[in-house]
Write a protein that holds these residues in place. Sequence first.
Motif, PDB file in Angstrom:
ATOM      1  N   LEU A  86      38.679  55.301  28.765  1.00 15.74           N
ATOM      2  CA  LEU A  86      37.817  54.383  29.506  1.00 15.74           C
ATOM      3  C   LEU A  86      38.707  53.432  30.293  1.00 15.74           C
ATOM      4  O   LEU A  86      39.485  52.669  29.719  1.00 15.74           O
ATOM      5  N   VAL A  87      38.595  53.477  31.609  1.00 18.00           N
ATOM      6  CA  VAL A  87      39.431  52.672  32.490  1.00 18.00           C
ATOM      7  C   VAL A  87      38.636  51.452  32.958  1.00 18.00           C
ATOM      8  O   VAL A  87      37.532  51.579  33.492  1.00 18.00           O
ATOM      9  N   THR A  88      39.225  50.272  32.761  1.00 16.62           N
ATOM     10  CA  THR A  88      38.579  49.022  33.175  1.00 16.62           C
ATOM     11  C   THR A  88      39.522  48.278  34.103  1.00 16.62           C
ATOM     12  O   THR A  88      40.644  47.935  33.706  1.00 16.62           O
ATOM     13  N   PRO A  89      39.126  48.029  35.347  1.00 15.34           N
ATOM     14  CA  PRO A  89      39.994  47.272  36.267  1.00 15.34           C
ATOM     15  C   PRO A  89      40.037  45.799  35.901  1.00 15.34           C
ATOM     16  O   PRO A  89      39.044  45.215  35.462  1.00 15.34           O
ATOM     17  N   VAL A  90      41.213  45.207  36.071  1.00 14.97           N
ATOM     18  CA  VAL A  90      41.399  43.780  35.831  1.00 14.97           C
ATOM     19  C   VAL A  90      41.427  43.090  37.192  1.00 14.97           C
ATOM     20  O   VAL A  90      42.366  43.265  37.980  1.00 14.97           O
ATOM     21  N   LEU A  91      40.385  42.324  37.478  1.00 15.83           N
ATOM     22  CA  LEU A  91      40.258  41.689  38.783  1.00 15.83           C
ATOM     23  C   LEU A  91      41.089  40.415  38.852  1.00 15.83           C
ATOM     24  O   LEU A  91      41.268  39.701  37.855  1.00 15.83           O
ATOM     25  N   ASN A  92      41.594  40.143  40.042  1.00 16.44           N
ATOM     26  CA  ASN A  92      42.339  38.912  40.322  1.00 16.44           C
ATOM     27  C   ASN A  92      43.532  38.721  39.385  1.00 16.44           C
ATOM     28  O   ASN A  92      43.805  37.629  38.891  1.00 16.44           O
ATOM     29  N   SER A  93      44.233  39.813  39.135  1.00 17.25           N
ATOM     30  CA  SER A  93      45.405  39.728  38.265  1.00 17.25           C
ATOM     31  C   SER A  93      46.640  39.396  39.089  1.00 17.25           C
ATOM     32  O   SER A  93      46.871  39.979  40.151  1.00 17.25           O
ATOM     33  N   LYS A  94      47.423  38.434  38.609  1.00 15.55           N
ATOM     34  CA  LYS A  94      48.642  38.059  39.308  1.00 15.55           C
ATOM     35  C   LYS A  94      49.775  39.054  39.077  1.00 15.55           C
ATOM     36  O   LYS A  94      50.819  38.967  39.744  1.00 15.55           O
ATOM     37  N   LEU A  95      49.583  39.968  38.134  1.00 13.88           N
ATOM     38  CA  LEU A  95      50.621  40.954  37.843  1.00 13.88           C
ATOM     39  C   LEU A  95      50.614  42.117  38.825  1.00 13.88           C
ATOM     40  O   LEU A  95      51.580  42.884  38.887  1.00 13.88           O
TER      41      LEU A  95
END
Length: 207
Positions: free
Chosen positions: A116-125
């Motif tokens: 299950l792939v979940t995008p991480v929004l607004n990540s500084k990395l």
Amino acid sequence: MGRCNGRCTLVGFCCLQLVAALERQIFDFLGYQWAPILANFLHIMAVILGIFGTIQYRSRYLMMYAVWLVLWVGWNAFIICFYLEVGRLSQDRDFIMTFNTSLHRSWWMENGPGCLVTPVLNSKLAPEDHHVITVSGCLLDYQYIEVVSSATQIFLALFGFVYACYVSKVFLEEEDSFDFIGGFDSYGYQAPQKTSHLQLQPLYTSG
């Protein structure tokens, strides 16, 4: 019959290697892993050379195929060590697999069974034009899928190496026996017969 069995078995192993290499090439292309793509391409060429040498009775081609299989086993052993992070190897070094041209790794990281792939929004990395994701729920982690794939390649390569050496030896023995029987023995070769040259003398008649 024994010779045919050895040749047919070797061709069968080569076909299995070809199918496995093409399957692996597809997934490496999807993951933008350029180093494995290059290695897979060379392996496919070597396997085709092995098939041609087996069918055409070319022992030299089989020897080249066998030498490549030794290198191929070493490469896949390195892949296994890389994904298991043996010693100082680390998967954080993307340049090993992608020549430092992308951030992609194994295609199975995001597309493995049950993942299950979940995008991480607004990540500084995340670098520019990239995004950060989290992967969870995988039934089998991607590194183990890659390890199983490399182990399968090693298994096929070992059997291919043994049969390539055997069939090449049979071809060399047949070539030696053919040279002994075929054209240079007392029955197959006859030396040119020497012909006597008669010198003609003029005839003189008395008148």
